[in-house]
Motif scaffolding. Structure first.
Motif, PDB file in Angstrom:
ATOM      1  N   PHE A   1      14.026   4.262  32.823  1.00  0.00           N
ATOM      2  CA  PHE A   1      14.809   5.327  32.171  1.00  0.00           C
ATOM      3  C   PHE A   1      14.528   6.693  32.799  1.00  0.00           C
ATOM      4  O   PHE A   1      15.438   7.503  32.997  1.00  0.00           O
ATOM      5  CB  PHE A   1      14.527   5.377  30.659  1.00  0.00           C
ATOM      6  N   THR A   2      13.249   6.956  33.110  1.00  0.00           N
ATOM      7  CA  THR A   2      12.940   8.255  33.737  1.00  0.00           C
ATOM      8  C   THR A   2      13.563   8.315  35.130  1.00  0.00           C
ATOM      9  O   THR A   2      14.121   9.342  35.525  1.00  0.00           O
ATOM     10  CB  THR A   2      11.404   8.460  33.820  1.00  0.00           C
TER      11      THR A   2
ATOM     12  N   SER B   1      17.450   8.654  34.850  1.00  0.00           N
ATOM     13  CA  SER B   1      17.824   9.999  34.401  1.00  0.00           C
ATOM     14  C   SER B   1      17.721  10.997  35.557  1.00  0.00           C
ATOM     15  O   SER B   1      18.565  11.882  35.711  1.00  0.00           O
ATOM     16  CB  SER B   1      16.905  10.417  33.255  1.00  0.00           C
TER      17      SER B   1
ATOM     18  N   GLN C   1      21.112  13.018  37.980  1.00  0.00           N
ATOM     19  CA  GLN C   1      21.288  14.453  38.308  1.00  0.00           C
ATOM     20  C   GLN C   1      21.803  14.642  39.736  1.00  0.00           C
ATOM     21  O   GLN C   1      22.235  15.730  40.103  1.00  0.00           O
ATOM     22  CB  GLN C   1      19.963  15.202  38.125  1.00  0.00           C
TER      23      GLN C   1
ATOM     24  N   SER D   1      20.916   8.004  25.162  1.00  0.00           N
ATOM     25  CA  SER D   1      20.575   9.299  25.764  1.00  0.00           C
ATOM     26  C   SER D   1      20.964   9.311  27.244  1.00  0.00           C
ATOM     27  O   SER D   1      21.559  10.267  27.739  1.00  0.00           O
ATOM     28  CB  SER D   1      19.060   9.532  25.611  1.00  0.00           C
TER      29      SER D   1
ATOM     30  N   LEU E   1      23.437  11.786  29.208  1.00  0.00           N
ATOM     31  CA  LEU E   1      22.936  12.589  30.342  1.00  0.00           C
ATOM     32  C   LEU E   1      23.708  12.300  31.634  1.00  0.00           C
ATOM     33  O   LEU E   1      23.697  13.094  32.569  1.00  0.00           O
ATOM     34  CB  LEU E   1      21.447  12.281  30.567  1.00  0.00           C
TER      35      LEU E   1
ATOM     36  N   ARG F   1      30.729  20.953  13.281  1.00  0.00           N
ATOM     37  CA  ARG F   1      30.083  22.147  13.836  1.00  0.00           C
ATOM     38  C   ARG F   1      30.864  23.427  13.473  1.00  0.00           C
ATOM     39  O   ARG F   1      31.089  24.284  14.333  1.00  0.00           O
ATOM     40  CB  ARG F   1      29.935  21.988  15.365  1.00  0.00           C
TER      41      ARG F   1
ATOM     42  N   LYS G   1      30.800  26.775  12.085  1.00  0.00           N
ATOM     43  CA  LYS G   1      29.786  27.792  11.782  1.00  0.00           C
ATOM     44  C   LYS G   1      30.147  28.555  10.502  1.00  0.00           C
ATOM     45  O   LYS G   1      29.285  28.888   9.699  1.00  0.00           O
ATOM     46  CB  LYS G   1      29.662  28.770  12.961  1.00  0.00           C
TER      47      LYS G   1
ATOM     48  N   ASN H   1      19.491   8.488  16.021  1.00  0.00           N
ATOM     49  CA  ASN H   1      19.522   9.965  16.116  1.00  0.00           C
ATOM     50  C   ASN H   1      20.102  10.427  17.457  1.00  0.00           C
ATOM     51  O   ASN H   1      19.618  11.396  18.060  1.00  0.00           O
ATOM     52  CB  ASN H   1      18.130  10.545  15.885  1.00  0.00           C
TER      53      ASN H   1
ATOM     54  N   PRO I   1      25.243  27.899  21.233  1.00  0.00           N
ATOM     55  CA  PRO I   1      26.200  26.814  21.506  1.00  0.00           C
ATOM     56  C   PRO I   1      25.981  25.704  20.477  1.00  0.00           C
ATOM     57  O   PRO I   1      24.922  25.089  20.472  1.00  0.00           O
ATOM     58  CB  PRO I   1      25.841  26.347  22.913  1.00  0.00           C
TER      59      PRO I   1
ATOM     60  N   ASP J   1      26.762  22.729  20.166  1.00  0.00           N
ATOM     61  CA  ASP J   1      26.447  21.348  20.616  1.00  0.00           C
ATOM     62  C   ASP J   1      25.137  21.345  21.401  1.00  0.00           C
ATOM     63  O   ASP J   1      24.833  20.419  22.150  1.00  0.00           O
ATOM     64  CB  ASP J   1      27.585  20.819  21.486  1.00  0.00           C
TER      65      ASP J   1
ATOM     66  N   SER K   1      22.014  20.675  21.139  1.00  0.00           N
ATOM     67  CA  SER K   1      21.014  19.594  21.228  1.00  0.00           C
ATOM     68  C   SER K   1      21.475  18.457  22.133  1.00  0.00           C
ATOM     69  O   SER K   1      20.674  17.620  22.531  1.00  0.00           O
ATOM     70  CB  SER K   1      20.720  19.048  19.825  1.00  0.00           C
ATOM     71  N   MET K   2      22.780  18.425  22.467  1.00  0.00           N
ATOM     72  CA  MET K   2      23.299  17.354  23.329  1.00  0.00           C
ATOM     73  C   MET K   2      23.914  17.935  24.609  1.00  0.00           C
ATOM     74  O   MET K   2      24.735  17.283  25.260  1.00  0.00           O
ATOM     75  CB  MET K   2      24.356  16.528  22.579  1.00  0.00           C
TER      76      MET K   2
ATOM     77  N   LEU L   1      23.188  19.126  28.238  1.00  0.00           N
ATOM     78  CA  LEU L   1      22.170  19.081  29.307  1.00  0.00           C
ATOM     79  C   LEU L   1      22.171  20.365  30.135  1.00  0.00           C
ATOM     80  O   LEU L   1      21.093  20.906  30.445  1.00  0.00           O
ATOM     81  CB  LEU L   1      22.431  17.872  30.219  1.00  0.00           C
TER      82      LEU L   1
ATOM     83  N   LYS M   1      19.000  22.782  30.857  1.00  0.00           N
ATOM     84  CA  LYS M   1      18.557  23.109  32.220  1.00  0.00           C
ATOM     85  C   LYS M   1      18.392  24.626  32.370  1.00  0.00           C
ATOM     86  O   LYS M   1      17.415  25.097  32.972  1.00  0.00           O
ATOM     87  CB  LYS M   1      19.562  22.573  33.244  1.00  0.00           C
TER      88      LYS M   1
ATOM     89  N   ARG N   1      19.947  14.253  19.239  1.00  0.00           N
ATOM     90  CA  ARG N   1      19.294  14.934  20.360  1.00  0.00           C
ATOM     91  C   ARG N   1      18.991  13.929  21.454  1.00  0.00           C
ATOM     92  O   ARG N   1      18.955  12.730  21.215  1.00  0.00           O
ATOM     93  CB  ARG N   1      18.017  15.664  19.922  1.00  0.00           C
ATOM     94  N   PHE N   2      18.705  14.451  22.641  1.00  0.00           N
ATOM     95  CA  PHE N   2      18.345  13.567  23.745  1.00  0.00           C
ATOM     96  C   PHE N   2      16.994  12.922  23.471  1.00  0.00           C
ATOM     97  O   PHE N   2      16.116  13.534  22.868  1.00  0.00           O
ATOM     98  CB  PHE N   2      18.248  14.356  25.057  1.00  0.00           C
TER      99      PHE N   2
ATOM    100  N   THR O   1      14.026  10.850  28.911  1.00  0.00           N
ATOM    101  CA  THR O   1      15.207  10.974  29.776  1.00  0.00           C
ATOM    102  C   THR O   1      15.527  12.458  29.990  1.00  0.00           C
ATOM    103  O   THR O   1      15.852  12.886  31.102  1.00  0.00           O
ATOM    104  CB  THR O   1      16.420  10.246  29.151  1.00  0.00           C
ATOM    105  N   LEU O   2      15.363  13.285  28.927  1.00  0.00           N
ATOM    106  CA  LEU O   2      15.669  14.721  29.084  1.00  0.00           C
ATOM    107  C   LEU O   2      14.652  15.386  30.014  1.00  0.00           C
ATOM    108  O   LEU O   2      15.021  16.115  30.953  1.00  0.00           O
ATOM    109  CB  LEU O   2      15.679  15.416  27.718  1.00  0.00           C
TER     110      LEU O   2
ATOM    111  N   SER P   1      12.861  14.103  32.338  1.00  0.00           N
ATOM    112  CA  SER P   1      13.039  13.657  33.716  1.00  0.00           C
ATOM    113  C   SER P   1      14.211  14.392  34.370  1.00  0.00           C
ATOM    114  O   SER P   1      14.151  14.769  35.544  1.00  0.00           O
ATOM    115  CB  SER P   1      13.290  12.141  33.722  1.00  0.00           C
ATOM    116  N   ALA P   2      15.257  14.645  33.581  1.00  0.00           N
ATOM    117  CA  ALA P   2      16.403  15.412  34.128  1.00  0.00           C
ATOM    118  C   ALA P   2      15.960  16.861  34.393  1.00  0.00           C
ATOM    119  O   ALA P   2      16.280  17.443  35.434  1.00  0.00           O
ATOM    120  CB  ALA P   2      17.569  15.375  33.151  1.00  0.00           C
TER     121      ALA P   2
END
Lengths: 441, 441
Positions: free
Chosen positions: A78-79, A82, A86, A113, A117, A174, A176, A204, B30, B32, B34-35, B37, B41, B74-75, B79-80, B82-83
């Protein structure tokens, strides 16, 4: 896909220095390949340059001093996927994960995830883990027996697919101003209670770009084929001969139909181990160069492992394979039968068998020119022996470069392989619909 | 680090739209996040531009309809991270992973792989998972009781550290001529047999750039502090007042010394929730703007969760917090005591308390100018209340940008924070040696 000709599906199975057992000893192979991220990034970019459907990473969770260099130390899938997500944007990113030594909640989450990603490029190769010593790393006294592993696997896959439906596509509002972040009616607990697991959910991670990552399965035993026919959208398999491949193809597609599935929505992709050069002689020489790098003790060990840890040391290397009892081994039943049939049919000595098995681990070896490989691929696809191939380059990076530079153009020229990606997700590459959420009204 | 002044350690705790409970409703966030990428970054690159020691991702494995937007989806952390490793090169990459709902082999492997993929920047925040419903996602009838969770955690951490020593630094020879890929004497099985686990090993990932990823721990209960003093190299904590922070600091460092550890090699980093503006008034206005976005039902729910699911609905929002029995709740003991003391000492109503708790979840709120924040940070570090801070920006991305652009330069000017990274690994940022492999001769 408007062309009338059947399009060939192509994946590349990346493994350290390549699939030949002695690939790490070859001068062109970076010997630290399995732990070299830049190297993996180049392989992924080359495969994407070739418009391949997907790249695949196998995995296992137990090593010992006899394990292959590609397996002794490697990145956790997975790492690594991911990180590869990129530097690529189209190629599918698929990996093995075990249903015997993990939890459905973790696997559902990691693939979901990864699918987010990678903008919808994740695929899961469902395995039950055949290496018995894996239990020793997970507080298990004994490796779950073959049939029970598949029973657990079936429940595991159902839970993961259920968790992937936790959130409907439009669950997140979402807003606000009103303070309404999501629609409670579109978040779903799974509340699964079964033989092996009870999992409430929800997951989640929101619904993924593909709706659900693609399910891949590689089992070829009775249990394995049944699980594949029931759940898999892509099926890996080891098939050495056209006839046996056609039989396997037909039986799986029939089984899938019996489970109420559309056989056209299942891609069967046998492994192929191509040694390619401008002439057959040059390809044979390339193959011999690799075979001559095999250390005898390593080759024999691989053959013994492959046959479920059976000891052949008492038998002369240049003599025949003795009669063996498949039931005495808890390893992969289908492989056992495959090796025994091959040894008898082609009258092979143990040395020749270990060179054959160790060299490509029982997968389909091809030695020849790009044209000949393209011919073979078309023949197998057009005569319903498969829907495409999972390329297992014997030596990397050379093996994927020569395939992308010399074989893909021929297939494209013949109109049997894409010139450009039609879509961006792994499902789109395979012409698979986005699954409808079971809770969507 | 030649300067005589004590250097401040700084981490940033990234969480979706920011740590304020109503951050997602702010126009600048923003929704969104938590999702997203690309958004993560940018946050990571901003934090690295500020030369921060590390970024941190919390994690949990169970949600329900009352969970916060940053947590609902969330991611998955590995995986997050590593990205994020692919777009940064110096900042530490740390995340929470549970010792109650995973396996040592998986956690050891994921962090080792991340350490390789990031060239030595991985850190593991060891938690036992306080959310009781997590058990329902992992086939567990009942959430393991507080003390037993920490017993299991201690054994879990020891196994992971043992697996990280599976391979000695120079185990891999990779001699193509002789065919010697590795030195069998430098591969080690752990053969752990304990109360909760039996794990043979070895791990299938070679020794990592840091030798071992950095261990972080955030427990503040008796069990939590003991585990931290025994194993952690960085300690997160919630401390609202200088005196209590100094007491915590002293007691942990003493405990660590009793376990034979060097107290100087443990960095204590309380969370801080800074609302920063050019003037105090502007900062207060910024804070009020966020507080006014809290929906009452959400705020009250957060306070009730925070106190272990205790029901306050019968009490008037503008009345005092009733006397509560800590033992009746299985949640984090330290938090319970902290909230009760604060309510009594500062005579707070339930509305004020939920605004305070919900706003920053009980962490240390700072509202003021960059200069004032720098003064406070220096005061706490110089009077042994901490070794640095884990920044919890109330609103993102604004909160990390203003910190990096306005507070870091002041700290650098005063010579208490690096102007350039001295090293490239997380251990080097913290002045921590590379652990010697237990098997190295």
């Amino acid at each position: 896909m408007t062309s009338k000709k059947k399009q060939i599906k192509l994946g590349v199975f990346l493994a350290g220095t390549g699939h030949h057992v002695a690939s790490w000893r070859h001068p062109d192979a970076p010997s630290d390949a399995s732990m070299n991220l830049d190297y993996f990034k180049e392989l992924a970019k080359t495969a994407e340059r070739g418009k391949l459907d997907m790249l695949f990473l196998a995995d296992s969770l137990s090593i010992d001093s006899k394990s292959h260099p590609n397996v002794l130390t490697r990145f956790e899938p997975f790492t690594l996927l991911s990180a590869l997500a990129q530097v690529t944007s189209k190629i599918g990113l698929t990996a093995t994960a075990s249903t015997t030594y993990s939890e459905p909640f973790h696997i559902a989450r990691q693939f979901a995830s990864l699918d987010h990603l990678s903008n919808g490029r994740a695929g899961w190769n469902v395995v039950t883990s055949s290496i018995e010593s894996t239990a020793l790393n997970f507080s298990g006294e004994k490796h779950l027996e073959h049939h029970l592993r598949y029973q657990r696997a079936e429940e595991f896959v159902e839970i993961v697919k259920g968790l992937w439906d936790s959130w409907e596509e439009d669950a997140f509002i979402r807003n606000k101003e009103t303070g309404e972040f999501f629609d409670k009616e579109k978040m779903h607990e799974l509340n699964h209670k079964g033989e092996y697991f009870s999992v409430r959910g929800p997951l989640n991670v929101s619904r993924t770009p593909q709706g659900q990552p693609v399910i891949i399965q590689a089992g070829s035993s009775g249990d394995g084929k049944a699980l594949a026919a029931k759940t898999a959208e892509v099926i890996f398999t080891a098939q050495n001969h056209l006839e046996s491949a056609q039989e396997f193809y037909q039986s799986i597609k029939e089984q899938a139909a019996e489970f109420g599935r559309d056989p056209e929505k299942i891609a069967i992709m046998p492994g192929i181990f191509p040694i390619i050069a401008d002439t057959e002689e040059a390809a044979q020489a390339k193959y011999k160069e690799l075979q001559d790098l095999i250390i005898p003790s390593v080759g024999l060990q691989i053959l013994q492992n492959y046959l479920g840890g059976i000891d052949l040391s008492a038998y002369p290397l240049d003599g025949p394979l003795p009669k063996l009892d498949a039931e005495a081994s808890n390893a992969v039943k289908s492989r056992f039968k495959l090796v025994q049939e091959m040894a008898e049919r082609d009258n092979m000595t143990i040395r020749e068998l270990y060179k054959y098995v160790a060299g490509s681990r029982g997968h389909h070896i091809f030695v020849g020119t790009p044209e000949q490989l393209a011919d073979k691929m078309q023949e197998w696809v057009d005569t319903k022996a498969c829907d495409g191939f999972n390329i297992m380059p014997p030596l990397l990076p050379e093996g994927i470069e020569v395939f992308v530079d010399q074989v893909v153009p021929i297939l494209q020229e013949r109109g049997v392989f894409r010139k450009e990606y039609e879509g961006t997700t792994l499902r789109e590459h395979f012409g698979l619909e986005k699954p409808v959420n079971r809770y969507a009204k």
